[in-house]
Design a protein around this motif. Sequence first.
Motif: not given
Length: 400
Positions: A72-73, A89-105, A115-120
């Motif tokens: 979570p962001g 702990e993790a070898g893979m990550l995923v955004c909870g909401t930060e790549m969804k349209m309500e956040v991006v647009r 927020q998505a860029d920061a996690l990537v």
Amino acid sequence: MREGARGAALDTACDVGPMTRRSLLAGAAGLLAAPARAANDPFGPMGRPSWAADSLQAAAARTGLTYGAEVPGFRFARDPAYRQAVAREAGMLVCGTEMKMEVVRPEPGKTDFAQADALVRFARSNGQRMRGHTLVWHEALPPWVRPLLARATAPQAEDFLRRWIETVAGRYRGQIASWDVVNEVLSQDGGGPEGLRESPWLTALGPGYVDLAFRILHEVDPKAAGCWNEDAVEQGVPWMEARRIRVLKRLEGMLARGVPIRRFGLQSHITSTVPIDQGQLRRFLREIGAMGLGIEITEFDIDDRAFPADVATRDRKVADLAKSYLEVVAAEPAVLNVMSWDLYDPDTWLNDHPYRKRPDGLPQRALPLDAQFKRKPLWHAMKAVFGQAPDHSAARAKLR
């Protein structure tokens, strides 16, 4: 980041009267005002793996699995201890909401990838891969989009969908191992056109929107695996078995139509009020694998509301339920990733959901780490299952 007047044409179409194809096409082009990024810019080089030798990821990797977590962001941005736990702990990550349209647009004419860029960037620096979540969903739409889709013709809605996927998947081209192309598309009771859930996308485009979204992603980022992510297909009750049958039928149809789907995702929000039928689950996973598709466990957690308040007892029961589910999952060669929906108890969505809260009001202990970032019995059960699973590295490498 503000975009030009062309982008505003589409964004405000729902407010200025009937849309024309010309105005919508002009506005849709504005979604692409930010050019697609090169694979190594601006996210930095791929770093050395950050996970510890005794981590969940290290245990999973020995059999070709990947363990990962939703991040979570809000927590990621403010809590160094949390970032350290994710890296460990993790070898893979995923955004909870930060790549969804309500956040991006969020607003007409505004695009926000911060927020998505920061996690990537974080994932790349730690040698971790990324999943994408989610391109098409009936929820997480900004308020201005629903009326736009309601008034659009089918060609206009298709143009909008295309530009949206081109914008977000294009930005992260080369960064995302798999995208949840569509999320929770089955209706609960099997009703509706082709058994699909009522949604703005279904209304605007008809049942073909599912196939269309996969085809668009494949054009934009052919190396990213397209995944259909679905809920309530994991446990041993008749209505879930009926949903599994519907899933298999739809997957067969999609493959027959040449849809570029490569994976199916089981959300795996496991509830303590419903049993696990290992035989049914094993058959379901096996049939998906026999189609040549990879399988992902995308949002794993344990709803503990049926278990006693005593922490020790509750943690033991959570661990036992997780084991009964994951030992089937980890034994299936087509399963590639096991993602928990966060890994830190205080953040679980279950505490806020009206139908998932515990009757006694206690916070749920649904995830591998407790409020002090200590590894719980659930963590140990997951590690044991990963460590004891058959080695399917070769089979999983082919599906990736």
